[in-house]
Design a protein around this motif. Structure first.
Motif, PDB file in Angstrom:
ATOM      1  N   GLY A 149      -5.360 -10.249   4.880  1.00  0.00           N
ATOM      2  CA  GLY A 149      -4.340 -11.005   5.593  1.00  0.00           C
ATOM      3  C   GLY A 149      -2.944 -10.905   5.003  1.00  0.00           C
ATOM      4  N   ARG A 150      -2.789 -10.122   3.938  1.00  0.00           N
ATOM      5  CA  ARG A 150      -1.483  -9.945   3.290  1.00  0.00           C
ATOM      6  C   ARG A 150      -0.909  -8.581   3.623  1.00  0.00           C
ATOM      7  N   PHE A 151       0.414  -8.559   3.776  1.00  0.00           N
ATOM      8  CA  PHE A 151       1.141  -7.343   4.103  1.00  0.00           C
ATOM      9  C   PHE A 151       1.964  -6.923   2.890  1.00  0.00           C
ATOM     10  N   ARG A 152       1.871  -5.643   2.534  1.00  0.00           N
ATOM     11  CA  ARG A 152       2.715  -5.097   1.465  1.00  0.00           C
ATOM     12  C   ARG A 152       3.259  -3.769   1.941  1.00  0.00           C
ATOM     13  N   SER A 153       4.593  -3.657   1.950  1.00  0.00           N
ATOM     14  CA  SER A 153       5.219  -2.431   2.449  1.00  0.00           C
ATOM     15  C   SER A 153       5.736  -1.568   1.314  1.00  0.00           C
ATOM     16  N   LEU A 154       5.612  -0.259   1.524  1.00  0.00           N
ATOM     17  CA  LEU A 154       6.138   0.745   0.608  1.00  0.00           C
ATOM     18  C   LEU A 154       7.293   1.446   1.305  1.00  0.00           C
ATOM     19  N   THR A 155       8.392   1.596   0.591  1.00  0.00           N
ATOM     20  CA  THR A 155       9.582   2.247   1.131  1.00  0.00           C
ATOM     21  C   THR A 155      10.156   3.173   0.066  1.00  0.00           C
ATOM     22  N   LYS A 156      11.308   3.723   0.316  1.00  0.00           N
ATOM     23  CA  LYS A 156      11.981   4.542  -0.698  1.00  0.00           C
ATOM     24  C   LYS A 156      12.276   3.711  -1.948  1.00  0.00           C
ATOM     25  N   ALA A 157      12.543   2.430  -1.758  1.00  0.00           N
ATOM     26  CA  ALA A 157      12.876   1.554  -2.883  1.00  0.00           C
ATOM     27  C   ALA A 157      11.731   1.440  -3.891  1.00  0.00           C
ATOM     28  N   ASN A 158      10.494   1.625  -3.445  1.00  0.00           N
ATOM     29  CA  ASN A 158       9.388   1.549  -4.402  1.00  0.00           C
ATOM     30  C   ASN A 158       8.542   2.827  -4.433  1.00  0.00           C
ATOM     31  N   GLY A 159       9.216   3.976  -4.202  1.00  0.00           N
ATOM     32  CA  GLY A 159       8.584   5.245  -4.518  1.00  0.00           C
ATOM     33  C   GLY A 159       8.313   6.239  -3.419  1.00  0.00           C
ATOM     34  N   LEU A 160       8.449   5.870  -2.162  1.00  0.00           N
ATOM     35  CA  LEU A 160       8.223   6.875  -1.121  1.00  0.00           C
ATOM     36  C   LEU A 160       9.367   7.892  -1.139  1.00  0.00           C
ATOM     37  N   PRO A 161       9.048   9.181  -1.091  1.00  0.00           N
ATOM     38  CA  PRO A 161      10.108  10.190  -1.119  1.00  0.00           C
ATOM     39  C   PRO A 161      10.860  10.305   0.205  1.00  0.00           C
ATOM     40  N   ASP A 162      10.231   9.879   1.308  1.00  0.00           N
ATOM     41  CA  ASP A 162      10.834  10.018   2.632  1.00  0.00           C
ATOM     42  C   ASP A 162      10.259   8.946   3.544  1.00  0.00           C
ATOM     43  N   LEU A 163      10.979   8.593   4.572  1.00  0.00           N
ATOM     44  CA  LEU A 163      10.492   7.602   5.540  1.00  0.00           C
ATOM     45  C   LEU A 163      10.039   8.235   6.850  1.00  0.00           C
ATOM     46  N   ASP A 164      10.250   9.531   7.010  1.00  0.00           N
ATOM     47  CA  ASP A 164       9.811  10.234   8.218  1.00  0.00           C
ATOM     48  C   ASP A 164       8.409  10.780   7.984  1.00  0.00           C
ATOM     49  N   MET A 165       7.404   9.986   8.343  1.00  0.00           N
ATOM     50  CA  MET A 165       5.992  10.334   8.158  1.00  0.00           C
ATOM     51  C   MET A 165       5.300  10.203   9.501  1.00  0.00           C
ATOM     52  N   TYR A 166       4.303  11.062   9.736  1.00  0.00           N
ATOM     53  CA  TYR A 166       3.659  11.076  11.043  1.00  0.00           C
ATOM     54  C   TYR A 166       2.144  10.961  10.999  1.00  0.00           C
ATOM     55  N   GLY A 167       1.542  11.105   9.851  1.00  0.00           N
ATOM     56  CA  GLY A 167       0.097  11.023   9.755  1.00  0.00           C
ATOM     57  C   GLY A 167      -0.348  10.886   8.318  1.00  0.00           C
ATOM     58  N   MET A 168      -1.600  10.477   8.148  1.00  0.00           N
ATOM     59  CA  MET A 168      -2.151  10.341   6.803  1.00  0.00           C
ATOM     60  C   MET A 168      -3.666  10.436   6.865  1.00  0.00           C
ATOM     61  N   LEU A 169      -4.256  10.749   5.714  1.00  0.00           N
ATOM     62  CA  LEU A 169      -5.702  10.745   5.589  1.00  0.00           C
ATOM     63  C   LEU A 169      -6.055  10.413   4.159  1.00  0.00           C
ATOM     64  N   GLU A 170      -7.285   9.953   3.994  1.00  0.00           N
ATOM     65  CA  GLU A 170      -7.809   9.657   2.664  1.00  0.00           C
ATOM     66  C   GLU A 170      -8.879  10.695   2.371  1.00  0.00           C
ATOM     67  N   ASP A 171      -8.783  11.357   1.218  1.00  0.00           N
ATOM     68  CA  ASP A 171      -9.776  12.380   0.898  1.00  0.00           C
ATOM     69  C   ASP A 171     -11.005  11.747   0.242  1.00  0.00           C
ATOM     70  N   ASP A 172     -11.986  12.575  -0.104  1.00  0.00           N
ATOM     71  CA  ASP A 172     -13.239  12.095  -0.685  1.00  0.00           C
ATOM     72  C   ASP A 172     -13.061  11.439  -2.048  1.00  0.00           C
ATOM     73  N   PHE A 173     -11.905  11.644  -2.667  1.00  0.00           N
ATOM     74  CA  PHE A 173     -11.627  11.073  -3.984  1.00  0.00           C
ATOM     75  C   PHE A 173     -10.788   9.808  -3.909  1.00  0.00           C
ATOM     76  N   GLY A 174     -10.515   9.337  -2.684  1.00  0.00           N
ATOM     77  CA  GLY A 174      -9.716   8.126  -2.513  1.00  0.00           C
ATOM     78  C   GLY A 174      -8.218   8.357  -2.591  1.00  0.00           C
ATOM     79  N   GLN A 175      -7.789   9.617  -2.586  1.00  0.00           N
ATOM     80  CA  GLN A 175      -6.369   9.951  -2.619  1.00  0.00           C
ATOM     81  C   GLN A 175      -5.828  10.006  -1.190  1.00  0.00           C
ATOM     82  N   PHE A 176      -4.601   9.559  -1.013  1.00  0.00           N
ATOM     83  CA  PHE A 176      -3.971   9.595   0.304  1.00  0.00           C
ATOM     84  C   PHE A 176      -3.090  10.823   0.431  1.00  0.00           C
ATOM     85  N   TRP A 177      -3.121  11.420   1.608  1.00  0.00           N
ATOM     86  CA  TRP A 177      -2.281  12.564   1.942  1.00  0.00           C
ATOM     87  C   TRP A 177      -1.444  12.150   3.147  1.00  0.00           C
ATOM     88  N   ILE A 178      -0.141  12.242   3.001  1.00  0.00           N
ATOM     89  CA  ILE A 178       0.774  11.808   4.053  1.00  0.00           C
ATOM     90  C   ILE A 178       1.588  12.987   4.554  1.00  0.00           C
TER      91      ILE A 178
END
Length: 178
Positions: A149-178
């Protein structure tokens, strides 16, 4: 997209949804098509084999040999739907240019957007991770994680290199690919 029955679904540039039942492309004997009117951005299959397709503010659900259409009257808020996901509990979530909506009891509930805690209102993609958290890419605004029930946003201010993203997946190791 090939569904679990082996049918092939495709979307033409003109916005026509086509299903080839157990056939190869070009074999029109087992072919069906439906006009979707508008840019088609969504094609999704649920675990139970139900197929959804969407163009603009219109969605079509193919289940049990029946086709059901959903639009503004059934609560579809966005006129540009981009993503549909099925969570582990079986609930469906639709994302588009007016936020994220849960599908319940044959209707789409009011959207969750920036005012409710998402990084922005325009949802590009969504994913449920292995821990049950819902991750939402908001176009030009960042990524929001919804957990407990809690929302936490990630932006450039806390480490995202870019804000233009269109998809993501989680691999078998729990890593995210954006």
């Amino acid at each position: 997209m090939r569904d679990r029955r082996g049918d092939v679904w495709s979307i033409s540039e003109s916005g026509t949804l086509e299903r080839f039942r157990g056939a190869r492309f070009g074999d029109r004997t087992a072919h069906e098509s439906w006009p979707l009117r508008g840019a088609t951005r969504l094609l999704f299959e649920q675990r139970d084999g139900t197929v959804w397709a969407g163009a603009g503010s219109r969605l079509m659900r193919f289940a049990g040999g029946e086709v059901t259409t959903f639009g503004k009257e059934e609560g579809v808020a966005s006129d540009n739907n981009r993503t549909l996901i099925e969570r582990a509990d079986g609930t469906l979530w639709l994302g588009g240019n007016h936020g994220l909506q849960e599908f319940r009891d044959g209707r789409f509930l009011p959207p969750i957007g920036h005012a409710q805690g998402l990084a922005g209102d325009s949802v590009m993609a969504a994913l449920e991770d292995k821990d049950g958290s819902l991750w939402v890419i908001c176009g030009g605004a960042g990524i929001t994680r919804i957990a407990g029930g809690r929302f936490r946003s990630l932006t450039k201010a806390n480490g995202l290199p870019d804000l233009d993203m269109y998809g993501m997946l989680e691999d078998d190791f729990g890593q995210f690919w954006i």
